[in-house]
Design a protein around this motif. Structure first.
Motif, PDB file in Angstrom:
ATOM      1  N   ALA A  51       0.904  -1.370  -0.245  1.00  0.00           N
ATOM      2  CA  ALA A  51      -0.260   0.008  -0.096  1.00  0.00           C
ATOM      3  C   ALA A  51       1.150   1.149  -0.206  1.00  0.00           C
ATOM      4  N   LYS A  52       2.285   1.206   0.969  1.00  0.00           N
ATOM      5  CA  LYS A  52       2.476   2.454   0.827  1.00  0.00           C
ATOM      6  C   LYS A  52       3.348   2.875  -0.720  1.00  0.00           C
ATOM      7  N   GLU A  53       4.268   0.963  -1.067  1.00  0.00           N
ATOM      8  CA  GLU A  53       4.871   1.201  -2.394  1.00  0.00           C
ATOM      9  C   GLU A  53       4.006   1.713  -3.419  1.00  0.00           C
ATOM     10  N   ALA A  90      -1.642  -4.491  11.132  1.00  0.00           N
ATOM     11  CA  ALA A  90      -1.622  -3.418   9.936  1.00  0.00           C
ATOM     12  C   ALA A  90      -1.671  -1.521  10.574  1.00  0.00           C
ATOM     13  N   LYS A  91      -2.193  -1.401  11.327  1.00  0.00           N
ATOM     14  CA  LYS A  91      -2.093   0.160  12.483  1.00  0.00           C
ATOM     15  C   LYS A  91      -0.233  -0.322  12.551  1.00  0.00           C
ATOM     16  N   ALA A  92      -0.248  -0.943  13.026  1.00  0.00           N
ATOM     17  CA  ALA A  92       1.225  -1.190  13.705  1.00  0.00           C
ATOM     18  C   ALA A  92       2.306  -1.064  12.717  1.00  0.00           C
ATOM     19  N   GLU A  93       1.823  -2.074  11.514  1.00  0.00           N
ATOM     20  CA  GLU A  93       2.656  -1.684  10.595  1.00  0.00           C
ATOM     21  C   GLU A  93       3.220  -0.660  10.014  1.00  0.00           C
ATOM     22  N   ALA A  94       1.359   0.390   9.620  1.00  0.00           N
ATOM     23  CA  ALA A  94       1.773   1.638   9.639  1.00  0.00           C
ATOM     24  C   ALA A  94       2.817   2.922  10.511  1.00  0.00           C
ATOM     25  N   ALA A  95       2.266   2.559  11.099  1.00  0.00           N
ATOM     26  CA  ALA A  95       2.722   3.869  12.397  1.00  0.00           C
ATOM     27  C   ALA A  95       4.630   3.361  12.298  1.00  0.00           C
ATOM     28  N   SER A 105       0.786   7.853   6.764  1.00  0.00           N
ATOM     29  CA  SER A 105      -0.279   8.121   6.966  1.00  0.00           C
ATOM     30  C   SER A 105      -1.403   8.029   6.414  1.00  0.00           C
ATOM     31  N   ILE A 106      -2.195   6.282   6.794  1.00  0.00           N
ATOM     32  CA  ILE A 106      -2.557   5.409   5.877  1.00  0.00           C
ATOM     33  C   ILE A 106      -4.650   5.196   7.174  1.00  0.00           C
ATOM     34  N   LYS A 107      -5.384   5.737   6.292  1.00  0.00           N
ATOM     35  CA  LYS A 107      -6.970   5.011   6.428  1.00  0.00           C
ATOM     36  C   LYS A 107      -6.898   3.599   6.309  1.00  0.00           C
ATOM     37  N   ILE A 108      -7.589   3.215   7.355  1.00  0.00           N
ATOM     38  CA  ILE A 108      -7.463   1.229   8.021  1.00  0.00           C
ATOM     39  C   ILE A 108      -8.841   1.354   8.431  1.00  0.00           C
ATOM     40  N   GLY A 109      -9.300  -0.312   7.948  1.00  0.00           N
ATOM     41  CA  GLY A 109     -10.956  -0.423   7.974  1.00  0.00           C
ATOM     42  C   GLY A 109     -11.177  -2.003   7.301  1.00  0.00           C
ATOM     43  N   CYS A 110     -12.492  -1.951   8.263  1.00  0.00           N
ATOM     44  CA  CYS A 110     -12.321  -3.185   7.422  1.00  0.00           C
ATOM     45  C   CYS A 110     -14.205  -3.484   6.743  1.00  0.00           C
ATOM     46  N   TYR A 111     -14.622  -4.774   5.941  1.00  0.00           N
ATOM     47  CA  TYR A 111     -16.417  -4.781   5.790  1.00  0.00           C
ATOM     48  C   TYR A 111     -16.036  -6.474   6.095  1.00  0.00           C
ATOM     49  N   ALA A 112     -16.490  -6.903   7.293  1.00  0.00           N
ATOM     50  CA  ALA A 112     -16.956  -8.539   6.826  1.00  0.00           C
ATOM     51  C   ALA A 112     -17.679  -9.148   6.093  1.00  0.00           C
ATOM     52  N   ASN A 113     -17.212 -10.059   6.112  1.00  0.00           N
ATOM     53  CA  ASN A 113     -18.707 -11.690   5.183  1.00  0.00           C
ATOM     54  C   ASN A 113     -19.549 -11.806   6.555  1.00  0.00           C
ATOM     55  N   ALA A 114     -20.193 -12.434   6.000  1.00  0.00           N
ATOM     56  CA  ALA A 114     -21.625 -13.238   7.065  1.00  0.00           C
ATOM     57  C   ALA A 114     -21.357 -14.659   7.051  1.00  0.00           C
ATOM     58  N   PHE A 115     -20.568 -15.659   6.202  1.00  0.00           N
ATOM     59  CA  PHE A 115     -20.558 -16.511   5.600  1.00  0.00           C
ATOM     60  C   PHE A 115     -19.511 -17.489   6.814  1.00  0.00           C
ATOM     61  N   PRO A 116     -20.156 -18.668   7.139  1.00  0.00           N
ATOM     62  CA  PRO A 116     -18.954 -19.437   7.053  1.00  0.00           C
ATOM     63  C   PRO A 116     -17.847 -19.465   6.808  1.00  0.00           C
ATOM     64  N   PRO A 117     -16.846 -20.647   7.653  1.00  0.00           N
ATOM     65  CA  PRO A 117     -15.417 -20.471   7.264  1.00  0.00           C
ATOM     66  C   PRO A 117     -15.734 -21.013   5.950  1.00  0.00           C
ATOM     67  N   ARG A 118     -14.888 -20.967   4.824  1.00  0.00           N
ATOM     68  CA  ARG A 118     -15.066 -21.345   3.024  1.00  0.00           C
ATOM     69  C   ARG A 118     -13.271 -21.923   3.352  1.00  0.00           C
ATOM     70  N   SER A 119     -13.612 -22.892   2.379  1.00  0.00           N
ATOM     71  CA  SER A 119     -11.787 -23.921   2.351  1.00  0.00           C
ATOM     72  C   SER A 119     -11.123 -23.049   1.336  1.00  0.00           C
ATOM     73  N   GLU A 120     -10.093 -23.381   1.271  1.00  0.00           N
ATOM     74  CA  GLU A 120      -9.094 -22.579   0.273  1.00  0.00           C
ATOM     75  C   GLU A 120      -9.328 -22.893  -1.112  1.00  0.00           C
ATOM     76  N   ASP A 121     -10.356 -24.024  -1.704  1.00  0.00           N
ATOM     77  CA  ASP A 121     -10.666 -24.226  -2.524  1.00  0.00           C
ATOM     78  C   ASP A 121     -11.765 -23.739  -2.770  1.00  0.00           C
ATOM     79  N   GLU A 122     -12.364 -23.212  -2.463  1.00  0.00           N
ATOM     80  CA  GLU A 122     -13.967 -23.340  -2.659  1.00  0.00           C
ATOM     81  C   GLU A 122     -14.011 -21.206  -2.869  1.00  0.00           C
ATOM     82  N   GLU A 123     -14.617 -21.085  -3.984  1.00  0.00           N
ATOM     83  CA  GLU A 123     -15.004 -19.939  -4.447  1.00  0.00           C
ATOM     84  C   GLU A 123     -16.295 -18.507  -3.718  1.00  0.00           C
ATOM     85  N   ALA A 124     -15.946 -17.313  -3.881  1.00  0.00           N
ATOM     86  CA  ALA A 124     -17.313 -17.140  -3.441  1.00  0.00           C
ATOM     87  C   ALA A 124     -17.249 -16.550  -4.619  1.00  0.00           C
TER      88      ALA A 124
END
Length: 301
Positions: A197-199, A222-227, A232-251
């Motif tokens: 993100a910095k690069e 992320a906040k610790a590494e940015a510091a 100077s960067i905004k950090i946040g998230c928006y999660a889903n409501a799914f159960p765990p997804r396996s690594e070979d499963e596509e959203a």
């Protein structure tokens, strides 16, 4: 550090909201079917999120890729559908009379959650019509549900010289997470995502389309590494409501179950924690609707 009163609220999951509204919705087109057969549903979904308190809405362009609409349709109508997605978002903002930003969604190009399917040699040809269609309508670019650093890097290449703010949002490993080293689905670390993100000069770094349980630690790291980097960067998230997804499963490969514990009250408990950890931006992904955004709009401010 609690960001009381300073949280920027995003919208929620467009595909599930369209489906709930009764919009045209099926596989493989997913949320793009509403653009093809009922675009006013898209405007109405945006309007619902704005009414709930969203300050940034995301264009319904996530499924405007060959994976969902087919190679022939993308080749002939991809830019047109991206333009329509942008126009529906902009119309909803204009009708609301509110100061709401439009984020242009630049999605995974070869299937979500699958960094192994990414084809960098083909990425620019797919990004070009999406960017051309969305550009007249958006205030910023949101490269979302990126599973690997290479995906985000190709977006930055495609947008070089554009001038609009660039937001990166990475999807996290949530099937077998390592709290000591939160990572993208590619296995690359959140620390590496901050460095990228910095690069690339990103204005915002987010995490999305993963279970809420893994978001807090990613925000911390992320906040610790940015510091540490003096970034100077905004950090946040928006999660889903799914159960765990396996690594070979596509959203969005199938219509997944939604967790019953992540009703507005349940999701709000996570959002309060993210705010306490210093998140600047919070919203919702798949399965998070206007009622969730409304609850956060009331409680987090």
């Amino acid at each position: 550090m609690t960001n009381a009163g300073r949280i920027t609220l995003l919208d929620g999951g467009m595909g599930r909201e369209l489906n709930r509204m009764g919009a045209p919705f099926r596989q493989p087109e997913w949320s793009a079917l509403a653009l093809l057969e009922g675009p006013d549903f898209v405007r109405r979904a945006h309007a619902a999120f704005i009414a709930a308190g969203a300050e940034v809405i995301t264009t319904n362009s996530y499924a405007v890729v060959p994976y969902h609409i087919g190679e022939d349709r993308f080749r002939t109508r991809g830019q047109e559908l991206a333009d329509l997605a942008g126009r529906m978002a902009r119309q909803a903002v204009a009708e609301s009379g509110k100061k709401v930003l439009v984020a242009g969604s630049l999605p995974p190009l070869f299937g979500s959650y699958r960094p192994d399917l990414f084809k960098p040699a083909e990425a620019q040809a797919l990004l070009k019509p999406l960017i051309a269609g969305l550009k007249p309508h958006v205030d910023l670019w949101l490269a979302e549900t990126q599973s690997a650093l290479a995906e985000a890097r190709e977006v930055a290449i495609a947008l070089k010289g554009d001038g609009k703010p660039l937001w990166f949002s990475f999807t996290l490993e949530d099937e077998h997470p390592d709290p000591a080293r939160p990572a993208l689905r590619s296995g690359e670390s959140v620390v590496e995502a901050v460095a990228l993100a910095k690069e690339l000069g990103a204005a915002t770094l987010l995490f999305n389309c993963s279970q809420p349980e893994v978001m807090g630690r990613a925000i911390d790291v992320a906040k610790a590494e940015a510091a540490r980097l003096g970034l100077s960067i905004k950090i946040g998230c928006y999660a889903n409501a799914f159960p765990p997804r396996s690594e070979d499963e596509e959203a969005n490969g199938t219509l997944s179950d939604i967790r019953t514990d992540l009703d507005p009250k349940g999701y709000l408990a996570f959002a309060r924690d993210w705010q306490t950890r210093g998140a600047d931006i919070i919203g919702g992904c798949c399965g998070i609707g206007p009622e969730h955004i409304a609850a956060m709009n009331t409680a987090l401010r």
